[in-house]
Design a protein around this motif. Structure first.
Motif: not given
Length: 122
Positions: A1-2, A6-7, A10-12
């Motif tokens: 699970m990030p 990290q989330d 990844l969104d960026k």
């Protein structure tokens, strides 16, 4: 699970990809400056969705305002062309340099670096 960090990264990345920005990071490329002189750089015009604006002949339209200087060098390891845009005119005599930033191209192909460009002596 990030993790939360990290989330966010990844969104960026997802947002950049959605806007058509597929730049990759180039870190510490050792390049050789030969005799090619820098030339003024005028960026391509983009519409609100991030796509390049073209004229009636299909040629990309460019800004009338200069955004920097385009330098052409070659990568030491591969002899591939590296072009980068720097906001000001540099005093770059022939020699070895290190270039980093974000742009386009592969490991063994020509490279175009136009974001967060850093240049230093080797």
């Amino acid at each position: 699970m990030p993790t939360k960090e990290q989330d966010l990264k990844l969104d960026k990345l997802d947002q950049a990809s959605a806007k058509g920005d597929s730049r990759r990071s180039f870190s510490k490329l050792v390049v050789v400056k030969l005799g090619v002189q820098p030339k003024p750089y005028y960026p391509k015009l983009k519409d609100e969705s991030g796509k390049t604006v073209v004229d009636e002949n299909g040629v990309a339209k460019r800004s009338e305002k200069q955004a920097g200087w385009q330098y052409t060098v070659v990568e030491y390891r591969t002899c591939e062309t590296v072009r980068f845009v720097y906001p000001t005119l540099l005093k770059m005599p022939r020699g070895y340099y290190v270039v980093s930033g974000y742009g386009y191209g592969g490991d063994y192909s020509s490279k175009w670096i136009d974001k967060d460009v850093k240049v230093s002596n080797y």
